[in-house]
Scaffold this active site. Structure first.
Site, PDB file in Angstrom:
ATOM      1  N   LYS A  78       0.852  -1.185   0.000  1.00 31.27           N
ATOM      2  CA  LYS A  78       0.000   0.000   0.000  1.00 31.27           C
ATOM      3  C   LYS A  78       0.889   1.236   0.000  1.00 31.27           C
ATOM      4  CE  LYS A  78      -3.843   1.911   2.773  1.00 31.27           C
ATOM      5  NZ  LYS A  78      -4.711   1.676   3.955  1.00 31.27           N
ATOM      6  N   SER A 153      -9.635   1.432   2.926  1.00 32.66           N
ATOM      7  CA  SER A 153      -8.779   2.226   2.075  1.00 32.66           C
ATOM      8  C   SER A 153      -7.693   1.390   1.389  1.00 32.66           C
ATOM      9  CB  SER A 153      -8.129   3.340   2.889  1.00 32.66           C
ATOM     10  OG  SER A 153      -7.266   2.790   3.882  1.00 32.66           O
ATOM     11  N   SER A 177      -9.927  -0.929   7.232  1.00 29.59           N
ATOM     12  CA  SER A 177      -9.339  -0.758   5.895  1.00 29.59           C
ATOM     13  C   SER A 177      -8.515  -1.931   5.391  1.00 29.59           C
ATOM     14  CB  SER A 177      -8.483   0.511   5.861  1.00 29.59           C
ATOM     15  OG  SER A 177      -9.307   1.635   5.838  1.00 29.59           O
TER      16      SER A 177
END
Lengths: 485, 95
Positions: A78, A153, A177
């Protein structure tokens, strides 16, 4: 089976037996990324050249007999993890040109194992979102249905695993997330206990809630990744100094007598019919495996979303004050004077969701409202933590849905932030309590969308939920299905 | 109405954000809905409840008072939007 289909443990076996080299595996993965990326949009930055160099180094390490299970495994991260020398944007225009001068501890630990970095994955801007629609670098699409969101996310991370663009990834989880996108994309995702994994070098959103964890194809890979990144770090003052167990040793397949709580507040009217059906089947599977179910109550669940959005936005407004255009990140060229430079830099650099949360947090912390909003939320957080403490006096784990519905359509909730926030209702309480939880594939909707179950564990009870998740996985075939992309 | 347009403009100034008219109106409506929702916390009597700022009861984290390697000037300044020698350069503060 194609190389890009292999899990960490399968690929490791082939690398160790010299049936395959890391260079071959990495090239296969890079070709896979190239082929499906136009339809998924998982990556913000790709690093093929350094990946091939790392793979060659991994092959030398394997040949020398000094390999870790992650040596030569192609991973992606990420874009919230700092990676020295590799652009790190956090999904924001504010950091579109930021090249970190050091690396996050979690990535350093994976790199020390000899893993290979394929690139940096898309995410909601500053990890604020439940759909991956707030990234300044565009929307990531769900590989199971490209008209739908992958979740957020860590949506780019979950989509990359579902689309077979990386063997495993790390995400971050502030209100769900890791777990919610894992559920929407048919992956395994684990949010460890707060303090289990170092947050050093992870761009901060809400510091008392953020935690780093793996997103993988199966539970065994999840245990491997957690074992590699967990443990004390003197650079993170909130890191907890307790020994790291061998998480893979916990995957015994035996859950006879495990006491699992079913909180009545999570099995509500209005829960999506397909999600309810998946949960009913999961409960039946666990019964067959020898688990015992206990009806429990987490009475303050209904207050968790309100509590979260006051605490998370308050902490975010404070953390994001560092983006002022002075030392790094975007600086406006239109400004006159220092304050104007800060204001214009922030206004040009941040997107709408980030501005909305900074505004909410600033309001909640402002004079006259601090006690009514922020302190009130901190007190309710105490009550929510107490619910979990009491529940875990009687049960070993708690079983709930991850999300109230399968993945929704792109654009469906963009104009209604409150509805979007409420979609995290089943994951948020875990972050407030600071304990651990995992999403495991548990079925599909009538229209073919993945549905995950959530196993919540006691603080530092990762071994128990990994064991329970693994037993379920071995008894079902949901994790073996592949997105046709 | 929990929050007025004037309050949104005031909070934006505190947060060092410049909002245009459309953003101000949009945020006023959305913040009003969200703050209306969080009012539900007032259903709970929390008079005798201690606030929790952190899930883990961490005391002060001490370490040896010893020097350790740092980034150094070149690395620390590498992302500076503007710099002069070993310093960040910003617009003039005092007229």
């Amino acid at each position: 089976m194609d190389i890009f289909e292999l899990t960490i443990h399968e690929l490791h076996r082939k690398l160790n037996a010299r049936e395959l080299s890391s260079a071959e595996a990495t090239r296969a993965m890079l070709e896979r990324i190239e082929s499906v990326e136009p339809r998924v949009g998982s990556f913000i930055t790709r690093t093929p050249e350094s990946a091939l160099a790392e793979a060659a180094a991994a092959d030398r390490r394997i040949a020398s007999g000094d390999a870790h299970i992650l040596t030569g495994i192609p991973l992606a991260l990420k874009d919230i993890f700092l990676t020295e020398g590799i652009r790190t944007t956090c999904g924001s225009r504010m950091l579109h040109n930021f090249i970190p001068p050091y690396s996050a501890t979690a990535w350093e630990r994976l790199r020390d194992c000899g893993s290979v970095l394929l690139g940096k994955l898309n995410q909601d801007e500053f990890a604020m979102g439940s759909s991956n629609e707030s990234s300044a670098f565009g929307v990531t699409r769900n590989p199971w249905d490209t008209a739908r969101i992958p979740g957020g996310s860590s949506g780019g991370s979950a989509a990359a695993i579902a689309a077979r663009q990386a063997t495993a990834t790390l995400g971050t989880d502030t209100g769900g997330s890791i777990r919610q996108p894992s559920s929407h994309c048919g992956c395994v995702g684990l949010k460890p206990t707060y303090g289990r994994v170092s947050r050093y070098g992870v761009i901060a959103f809400a510091s008392s809630l953020d935690q780093v964890g793996p997103i993988t194809r199966d539970v065994t890979d999840c245990a491997i990744m957690l074992g590699a990144v967990a443990g004390y770090d003197s650079k993170d003052s909130t890191s907890v100094n307790t020994p790291v167990p061998d998480y893979t040793a916990a995957l015994t397949g035996d859950i006879k007598g495990l006491r699992i709580g079913l909180p009545k507040e999570y099995y509500i009217d209005g829960l999506d019919r397909d999600v309810q059906a998946a949960m009913d089947r999961a409960i039946e599977t666990y019964r067959r495996l020898g688990a015992e179910f206990v009806d429990i109550s987490l009475p303050h669940t209904d207050y968790a979303v309100a509590t979260y959005y006051l605490i998370a936005t308050a902490e975010a407004s404070s953390n994001l004050a560092r983006y002022d255009g002075v030392r790094f990140g975007h600086r406006s060229e239109q400004a006159e004077g220092l304050i104007d430079m800060m204001t214009k830099s922030r206004s040009e650099g941040f997107g709408a969701e980030v501005k909305r949360r900074i505004m909410l947090g600033t309001y909640a912390l402002s004079s006259g409202y601090y006690d009514a909003y922020y302190v009130k939320a901190q007190k309710v957080r105490t009550l929510i933590m107490g619910d979990f403490t009491r529940a875990f006096e009687n049960v070993d784990a708690i079983l709930t849905p991850v999300a109230p519905t399968p993945a929704f359509k792109i654009g469906e909730m963009v104009d209604d932030p409150l509805q979007m926030y409420l979609s995290d209702i089943f994951t948020i309480p875990v972050n407030l309590a600071g304990t651990c939880a995992m999403s495991v594939p548990a079925g599909f909707s009538a229209s073919g969308l993945p549905i995950g179950l959530q196993l919540i564990g006691k603080p530092f009870g990762e071994e128990t939920i990994l064991r329970a998740g693994h037993a379920f996985e071995q008894a079902t075939e949901w994790h073996t299905r592949k997105a046709e992309i | 109405m929990k929050i007025s347009v004037a309050e949104v403009e005031y909070v934006a100034r505190l947060a060092r954000l410049e909002l245009n008219k459309a953003e101000t109106d949009l945020f006023a409506g959305q913040m009003d809905a969200i703050l209306g929702y969080v009012e539900k916390l007032n259903e709970l009597d929390t008079a005798d409840i201690r606030p929790t700022s952190h899930a883990v009861p961490v005391e002060n984290a001490f370490r040896e008072d010893a020097t350790s390697p740092s980034l150094g000037v070149a690395k620390a300044l590498a992302n500076a939007p503007d710099r002069a020698d070993s310093f960040y350069r910003v617009p003039k503060v005092i007229e």
